[in-house]
Design a protein around this motif. Structure first.
Motif, PDB file in Angstrom:
ATOM      1  N   UNK A 150      -2.287  20.343  -6.168  1.00 42.59           N
ATOM      2  CA  UNK A 150      -3.240  20.604  -7.250  1.00 42.59           C
ATOM      3  C   UNK A 150      -4.046  19.341  -7.557  1.00 42.59           C
ATOM      4  N   UNK A 151      -5.203  19.547  -8.136  1.00 40.62           N
ATOM      5  CA  UNK A 151      -6.046  18.429  -8.544  1.00 40.62           C
ATOM      6  C   UNK A 151      -5.290  17.527  -9.512  1.00 40.62           C
ATOM      7  N   UNK A 152      -4.566  18.121 -10.453  1.00 39.54           N
ATOM      8  CA  UNK A 152      -3.814  17.337 -11.440  1.00 39.54           C
ATOM      9  C   UNK A 152      -2.769  16.449 -10.768  1.00 39.54           C
ATOM     10  N   UNK A 153      -2.069  17.002  -9.765  1.00 41.53           N
ATOM     11  CA  UNK A 153      -1.062  16.214  -9.039  1.00 41.53           C
ATOM     12  C   UNK A 153      -1.696  15.042  -8.299  1.00 41.53           C
ATOM     13  N   UNK A 207       0.851  -1.186   0.000  1.00 39.10           N
ATOM     14  CA  UNK A 207       0.000   0.000   0.000  1.00 39.10           C
ATOM     15  C   UNK A 207       0.889   1.239   0.000  1.00 39.10           C
ATOM     16  N   UNK A 208       0.536   2.238  -0.805  1.00 43.96           N
ATOM     17  CA  UNK A 208       1.329   3.464  -0.903  1.00 43.96           C
ATOM     18  C   UNK A 208       0.448   4.663  -0.590  1.00 43.96           C
ATOM     19  N   UNK A 209       0.869   5.447   0.396  1.00 47.61           N
ATOM     20  CA  UNK A 209       0.217   6.694   0.740  1.00 47.61           C
ATOM     21  C   UNK A 209       1.187   7.813   0.380  1.00 47.61           C
ATOM     22  N   UNK A 210       0.805   8.643  -0.565  1.00 50.55           N
ATOM     23  CA  UNK A 210       1.637   9.761  -0.975  1.00 50.55           C
ATOM     24  C   UNK A 210       1.457  10.896   0.030  1.00 50.55           C
ATOM     25  N   UNK A 211       2.581  11.411   0.539  1.00 47.89           N
ATOM     26  CA  UNK A 211       2.607  12.585   1.424  1.00 47.89           C
ATOM     27  C   UNK A 211       3.405  13.654   0.694  1.00 47.89           C
ATOM     28  N   UNK A 212       2.765  14.723   0.288  1.00 46.40           N
ATOM     29  CA  UNK A 212       3.463  15.703  -0.537  1.00 46.40           C
ATOM     30  C   UNK A 212       2.876  17.092  -0.383  1.00 46.40           C
ATOM     31  N   UNK A 213       3.669  18.088  -0.751  1.00 50.78           N
ATOM     32  CA  UNK A 213       3.183  19.467  -0.784  1.00 50.78           C
ATOM     33  C   UNK A 213       2.458  19.758  -2.096  1.00 50.78           C
ATOM     34  N   UNK A 214       2.557  18.870  -3.060  1.00 48.33           N
ATOM     35  CA  UNK A 214       1.866  19.062  -4.347  1.00 48.33           C
ATOM     36  C   UNK A 214       0.373  18.893  -4.125  1.00 48.33           C
ATOM     37  N   UNK A 229      -4.563  13.508  -8.962  1.00 47.59           N
ATOM     38  CA  UNK A 229      -5.036  12.524  -9.943  1.00 47.59           C
ATOM     39  C   UNK A 229      -3.860  11.749 -10.515  1.00 47.59           C
ATOM     40  N   UNK A 230      -2.778  12.437 -10.846  1.00 48.68           N
ATOM     41  CA  UNK A 230      -1.589  11.793 -11.387  1.00 48.68           C
ATOM     42  C   UNK A 230      -1.017  10.771 -10.399  1.00 48.68           C
ATOM     43  N   UNK A 231      -0.925  11.146  -9.130  1.00 47.44           N
ATOM     44  CA  UNK A 231      -0.408  10.228  -8.112  1.00 47.44           C
ATOM     45  C   UNK A 231      -1.277   9.000  -7.944  1.00 47.44           C
ATOM     46  N   UNK A 232      -2.572   9.205  -7.868  1.00 43.65           N
ATOM     47  CA  UNK A 232      -3.488   8.069  -7.709  1.00 43.65           C
ATOM     48  C   UNK A 232      -3.494   7.186  -8.949  1.00 43.65           C
ATOM     49  N   UNK A 233      -3.484   7.791 -10.127  1.00 47.70           N
ATOM     50  CA  UNK A 233      -3.458   7.005 -11.363  1.00 47.70           C
ATOM     51  C   UNK A 233      -2.137   6.267 -11.546  1.00 47.70           C
ATOM     52  N   UNK A 234      -1.053   6.781 -10.952  1.00 51.52           N
ATOM     53  CA  UNK A 234       0.251   6.111 -11.038  1.00 51.52           C
ATOM     54  C   UNK A 234       0.332   4.906 -10.107  1.00 51.52           C
TER      55      UNK A 234
END
Length: 158
Positions: A104-107, A95-102, A109-114
Motif C-alpha cells: 500500500x501507499x501508506x506502507x 543503506x536499507x532496501x525494504x523487500x516486502x509484500x506490503x 511512505x511509512x517505510x521510507x519515512x522510517x
C-alpha cells in the motif's frame, strides 16, 4: 521491441564499489526467499549474510559492518520497521532496501519515512533488485562525504 536485460549485473562504473566488495545483510524469515536471495546475490559476486529474525539481525549488526541491508518488514518478533528504527536511532550508516509484500501507499511512505533508502514490493524481478543495489552502491556512505576514494587511493578532505 523491449530491451534485453543481461543475465549478469551491469558492471559498476570506474571508481565505484563493485559487488565483490559489497557486504549485504539479508533479513528475511521465509527460508525459500532467503535462500534464493543468497544464491542469486552470491552468483553476482556480493558477500551475503542471512538472518531470519529482527533480533538476530540487530545482534549481527552490532558486531559487523554491512554496506546494504535487504529488510523484510513482516518478521517474527521484532518486525522490520522496529529494526529500521533501531538502526537509524543508533546512527548506523548503512543503506536499507525494504523487500516486502506490503504494497500500500501508506506502507511505502511509512517505510521510507522510517529511514529506508529504497522500497521494493514482492514479488519482484531479480534484475530490478540488482539495478536498485547498484544504485544504492553508487550513492556511497554518508560518512564518506569528507573522503575522496578512487580505486585504492583515499584522500581525506579535512
Amino acid at each position: 521491441m523491449q530491451p534485453q536485460v543481461p543475465s549478469r549485473s551491469v558492471p559498476y562504473p570506474a571508481g565505484r564499489t563493485s559487488p565483490r566488495s559489497t557486504r549485504v545483510l539479508v533479513i528475511e524469515d521465509e527460508q525459500k526467499v532467503a535462500d534464493a536471495l543468497r544464491e542469486g546475490l552470491e552468483g553476482e559476486g556480493y558477500s551475503v549474510v542471512v538472518e531470519r529474525t529482527g533480533e538476530q539481525a540487530l545482534v549481527h549488526l552490532s558486531n559487523g559492518r554491512f554496506d546494504i541491508i535487504l529488510l523484510d518488514l513482516m518478521l517474527p518478533g521484532c518486525d522490520g520497521l522496529a529494526v529500521l528504527t533501531a538502526l537509524r536511532r543508533e546512527g548506523l550508516d548503512v543503506r536499507v532496501l525494504v523487500l516486502t509484500a506490503r504494497d500500500s501507499l501508506e506502507d511505502r511512505v511509512l517505510g521510507l519515512d522510517a529511514g529506508a533508502d529504497d522500497y521494493l514490493v514482492k514479488p519482484f524481478a531479480f534484475a530490478e533488485l540488482l539495478a536498485r543495489l547498484r544504485a544504492l552502491g553508487r550513492r556511497g556512505r554518508m560518512a564518506d562525504a569528507d573522503r575522496l576514494v578512487v580505486d585504492t587511493l583515499e584522500i581525506d578532505r579535512v
